[in-house]
Design an enzyme around this catalytic site. Structure first.
Site, PDB file in Angstrom:
ATOM      1  N   VAL A  14      -7.846 -19.274  -9.714  1.00  0.00           N
ATOM      2  CA  VAL A  14      -6.580 -19.527  -9.027  1.00  0.00           C
ATOM      3  C   VAL A  14      -6.583 -18.853  -7.654  1.00  0.00           C
ATOM      4  CG1 VAL A  14      -4.075 -19.281  -9.130  1.00  0.00           C
ATOM      5  CG2 VAL A  14      -5.371 -19.720 -11.218  1.00  0.00           C
ATOM      6  N   SER A  46     -13.993 -16.201 -16.101  1.00  0.00           N
ATOM      7  CA  SER A  46     -15.376 -15.826 -16.367  1.00  0.00           C
ATOM      8  C   SER A  46     -15.923 -16.438 -17.649  1.00  0.00           C
ATOM      9  CB  SER A  46     -15.485 -14.296 -16.443  1.00  0.00           C
ATOM     10  OG  SER A  46     -14.970 -13.698 -15.279  1.00  0.00           O
ATOM     11  N   HIS A 224      -8.425 -16.591 -28.236  1.00  0.00           N
ATOM     12  CA  HIS A 224      -8.755 -17.929 -28.715  1.00  0.00           C
ATOM     13  C   HIS A 224     -10.255 -17.974 -28.997  1.00  0.00           C
ATOM     14  CE1 HIS A 224      -9.841 -22.145 -28.406  1.00  0.00           C
ATOM     15  NE2 HIS A 224     -10.353 -21.970 -27.215  1.00  0.00           N
ATOM     16  N   TYR A 255     -12.294 -28.432 -30.264  1.00  0.00           N
ATOM     17  CA  TYR A 255     -12.899 -29.170 -29.150  1.00  0.00           C
ATOM     18  C   TYR A 255     -14.364 -28.775 -29.045  1.00  0.00           C
ATOM     19  CZ  TYR A 255     -12.173 -24.894 -26.312  1.00  0.00           C
ATOM     20  OH  TYR A 255     -12.181 -23.602 -25.820  1.00  0.00           O
ATOM     21  N   THR A 355      -8.066 -26.129 -15.833  1.00  0.00           N
ATOM     22  CA  THR A 355      -7.705 -27.548 -15.771  1.00  0.00           C
ATOM     23  C   THR A 355      -6.779 -27.855 -14.601  1.00  0.00           C
ATOM     24  OG1 THR A 355      -7.897 -27.690 -18.173  1.00  0.00           O
ATOM     25  CG2 THR A 355      -6.654 -29.439 -17.071  1.00  0.00           C
ATOM     26  N   ASP A 545      21.670 -31.983  -9.233  1.00  0.00           N
ATOM     27  CA  ASP A 545      22.940 -32.628  -8.938  1.00  0.00           C
ATOM     28  C   ASP A 545      24.048 -31.787  -9.556  1.00  0.00           C
ATOM     29  OD1 ASP A 545      22.340 -33.289 -11.583  1.00  0.00           O
ATOM     30  OD2 ASP A 545      23.170 -35.304 -11.433  1.00  0.00           O
ATOM     31  N   TYR A 646      38.369 -27.347 -20.215  1.00  0.00           N
ATOM     32  CA  TYR A 646      37.761 -26.021 -20.211  1.00  0.00           C
ATOM     33  C   TYR A 646      38.788 -24.961 -20.607  1.00  0.00           C
ATOM     34  CZ  TYR A 646      33.970 -28.159 -17.554  1.00  0.00           C
ATOM     35  OH  TYR A 646      32.925 -28.945 -17.152  1.00  0.00           O
TER      36      TYR A 646
END
Length: 814
Positions: A14, A46, A224, A255, A355, A545, A646
């Protein structure tokens, strides 16, 4: 700021990407520090396996990944490629996953990613190691591939260095120097390095560093598992490190990628392993780097068993090496980007995986240098979290759930299960008595429908109201009762809990001036006026909005969308103290009473005249219902006669009971969020964050009516003055078949070419068909027929004028 000094903390993927992006835009005085060596710094970069799958349910994250593949694919490095476009293959071994791959193929089409669904034999042709008998089908994305994060980091650093940047290894940041509410430097063991802007891109160390400047960065470092096999005969004599598509077996949280003649296996099926940063260095003292914890072999046993089942060739080997690598997880799975509100110049870019790294860096560079990113980043904004989501317990529990769900099939209407019931309206007990099924949003429990209305639904069905048969997927987190609730709102009257609607009080002598500066519409109206307006960024994109009620000469109530609006207002408050900004949501409550019988229900409770002549549309009134002091706004997001009512929270339970008792004679029901959503779509009302975001200009979103270009100035006005006619427009489409159902993000086709995508949709009880919003080319006109792909089936729909229901507004203004 002329020639600013920038310090980037972290020389991982990054930080190096950001240095490259910033120097490419002309900022040269950039220093990148890292506590480790260059560029194998010891962080997640790394050891990251480098899988880049572009397709994501988020358009933003898909854009980030696409830019990453494009940029890394063009990088040169002496040690080899920075990106290898071997393609991606996801396989389904269950019917549920096969259906999910159809949904994923739809996202790919919507976001412009090349992809194709394959049968089992086609999957095996791409990856001969697969046991074809285990596979139902797959989804192939040829432009996906493997990023060599270290090569990409080094190549980008080299380019940034050539433009003037410098990279300093072995420089641990000990603190941030600040003065007068602004960052002025970074402290290291060697002293203070001066800086006008500091960007924290320190990876899983980032939360600890941000805490030193009073900033909560909601992430959890999580371990992980990743393992490599020994040599495989099936992969012998490979001329490349990888040639097979990267493979995901998400049914078993697995994976796979090649490492020459070995196979790398990643596993998300184990229990979450949060990392204690206070003991990290001692825990990894014997490991190759701080981001690699010792491999826990027992946790990998199920992974190895299922891997051999899918890829029998693995049986010739065994896992020979492995580690538990640390990555950052957040409560909602998105990255964290933005500037510290209370320390100008301190920015964060955290929880960013390889990614999305180059895409995030590009957006950060645009944000810092140009004032706004070119990609909508509201899903990643640092200040998107409610206060409750900033607690340590919330961050830990929800980030752990995010880890568990990395490869789960997540329904678009599925809500988190951890830490439910944190925020409830005063009506919560009454809603439980009525059998409410609750969704969750912003920590609030929000009724989706009420089981008490099941008998009504059956009565309406028996009376001929059409209830479409829905498939298994669209029936999840849904009930036909919602159709009855929407129909009854149009026919009689219903009470909606609007308490979770975010509300701010903006008050003081400078309140009007501030609101005029921030919003697109004219708020200089009489006391009692209610105005719909937009917040724009500097590029003219729609940040939010608002519904603004002028309750006094110097007091306004602002109906907003969430924490990002509070952040925007806070950043623009005058420094002279002339404006008070308060979030009053939790101290107040709101009931929407809407339907043709609404006035008959409410008028007997109120001494003020609630007739249309005395209390017109888009007006506010302070009054009493019975003995309860209330503020009534004559607005209607569902397109029916009625009011948002309200009161302060202590009156909430009594207010509900008062209206409920009075409503019995008028057949009042309680109605939920699903009915609310379908009714607002019938009326052509947009939902910010779903139908439009900062990437859209008001004209494109059909919101020009809320823009007063005659105002002297407002943020975004100059950009609108220079804007070209929009190339795409948000349009209402009505499906031709009563059985057609879509949920959002499906691709839209014209003449067999994908031309847009659905944003939101709902079954219209009024028409007996589904209505949706879709972004379509401006050349597509009312009356044209398009097709929407839902899980592989095409459904025709007609572009319709807006609003689809009651275009004369006669139902509201009566």
């Amino acid at each position: 700021m002329a020639n600013p000094k920038v310090v980037i903390i972290g020389a991982g993927i990054v930080g190096t990407s950001l240095a490259d992006e910033m120097t490419a835009r002309g900022w040269a005085d950039i220093t990148v520090l890292d506590r480790g060596p260059l560029f194998r710094t010891g962080g997640s970069t790394s050891h990251a396996p480098g899988l880049v799958f572009q397709t994501n349910p988020s358009k933003t994250m898909t854009e980030f990944a696409r830019y990453t593949t494009e940029k890394f694919g063009a990088l040169d490095h002496s040690d080899g490629r920075a990106f290898d476009p071997v393609g991606g293959l996801e396989v389904a071994t269950t019917p549920d996953r096969w259906r999910d791959l159809h949904r994923k193929a739809g996202w790919a089409q919507s976001w412009g990613i090349e992809g194709r669904l394959l049968d089992a034999s086609e999957c095996a042709a791409l990856n001969p190691l697969l046991d074809i008998d285990q596979v139902i089908g797959g989804f192939h994305t040829p432009a996906d591939g493997l990023a060599n994060a270290l090569n990409a980091a080094a190549a980008q650093a080299r380019a940034a260095t050539g433009r003037g940047a410098r990279f300093l290894p072995n420089q641990e940041v000990l603190g941030i120097a600040e003065s007068g509410g602004r960052v002025v430097g970074v402290r290291t063991a060697e002293g203070v390095l001066a800086a006008d802007i500091v960007v924290c891109a320190a990876g899983f160390w980032g939360a600890e560093l941000a805490r030193k400047v009073g900033l909560v960065v909601p992430l959890v470092p999580m371990a992980h598992q990743y393992a490599k096999t020994g040599p495989l005969a099936a992969l012998a004599d490979r001329s490349r490190a990888a040639s097979l598509p990267i493979l995901r077996h998400q049914d078993q949280d697995l994976y796979f990628r090649e490492h020459g003649d070995r196979m790398g296996i990643g596993y998300y099926g184990h229990a979450p392993m949060p990392v204690d940063m206070s003991t990290l260095e001692s825990a990894t003292a014997g490991e190759a780097m701080p981001s690699m914890l010792p491999f826990t072999e027992a946790d990998f046993v199920p992974a190895w068993r299922e891997s051999m089942k899918l890829l029998p060739a693995l049986g010739d080997s065994k896992p020979e090496e492995g580690f538990n690598g640390i990555f950052s997880f957040t409560p909602d799975g998105f990255s964290i980007m933005g500037e510290h509100r209370d320390l100008a110049g301190f920015w964060v870019a955290e929880a960013v995986w390889v990614t999305h790294s180059a895409g995030v860096a590009k957006a950060m560079a645009e944000w810092i240098i140009d004032g706004a990113p070119g990609t909508d980043v509201h899903e990643c904004d640092l200040y998107r979290f409610e206060d409750v989501a900033r607690s340590g317990e919330f961050i830990m529990q929800t980030s752990s759930q995010a880890f568990v769900e990395v490869y789960d099939i997540i329904h678009p209407h599925q809500y988190r299960t951890a830490l439910r019931g944190l925020r409830t309206s005063p009506f919560y007990g009454r809603q439980q008595e009525l059998g409410a099924f609750f969704f969750e949003g912003g920590g609030w429990e929000r009724p989706a429908w009420y089981e008490a209305n099941a008998a009504l639904a059956q009565r309406l069905r028996d009376g001929g109201l059409p209830f479409p048969v829905r498939d298994e997927w669209s029936s999840k987190f849904w009930s036909p009762i919602a159709i009855a609730e929407a129909h009854w709102t149009r026919e009689r009257v219903a009470m909606f809990d609007m308490t979770p609607l975010t509300r701010y009080e903006v008050a003081g002598p400078g309140a009007l001036e501030l609101l005029q500066r921030l919003t697109t519409n004219n708020l200089g109206k009489s006391v009692g006026s209610v105005t719909y307006a937009l917040l724009l960024d500097e590029t003219g994109g729609i940040r939010s909005d608002l519904t603004v009620a002028r309750l006094g000469p110097q007091r306004f109530q602002v109906g907003a969308n969430g924490p990002l609006d509070f952040d925007w207002f806070s950043r623009h408050l005058p420094t002279d103290g002339s404006v008070l900004l308060r979030d009053i949501t939790g101290g107040t409550c709101c009931i929407g009473v809407w339907g043709p019988n609404a006035r008959d229900l409410v008028q007997p409770l109120c001494s003020d005249d609630l007739s249309h002549q005395s209390f017109k549309y888009f007006r506010a009134l302070h009054t009493h219902l019975g003995a309860i002091p209330v503020t009534m706004l004559r607005v209607s997001y569902v397109g029916e006669l009625g009011w948002e009512i309200y009161a302060t929270a202590e009156y909430g339970n009594t207010l509900w009971d008062l209206l409920w008792k009075a409503g019995a004679a008028h057949e009042v029901i309680a109605a939920g969020r699903i009915a609310f959503n379908s009714l607002r779509i019938e009326k052509g009302y947009r939902s910010w964050g779903t139908d439009m975001t900062a990437e859209h200009l008001p004209a494109a979103a059909g919101l020009d009516f809320a823009v007063r270009m005659t105002k002297p100035d407002f943020i975004g006005k100059s950009a609108l003055e220079q804007a070209a006619p929009p190339g795409k427009l948000l349009r209402s489409i009505v499906f031709e078949r009563p059985s057609a159902i879509v949920l959002g993000k499906e691709p839209v086709y014209l003449d067999d070419s994908c031309v847009g995508y659905v944003t939101s949709a709902g079954h219209s009880a009024t028409l007996g068909r589904c209505i949706a919003y879709a972004w379509l080319p401006a050349a597509v006109t009312v009356g044209d027929t398009v097709e929407v792909d839902y899980l592989g089936s095409r459904y025709p729909a007609t572009v319709h004028t807006e609003p689809v229901v009651d275009p004369e507004m006669s139902r509201i203004k009566r």
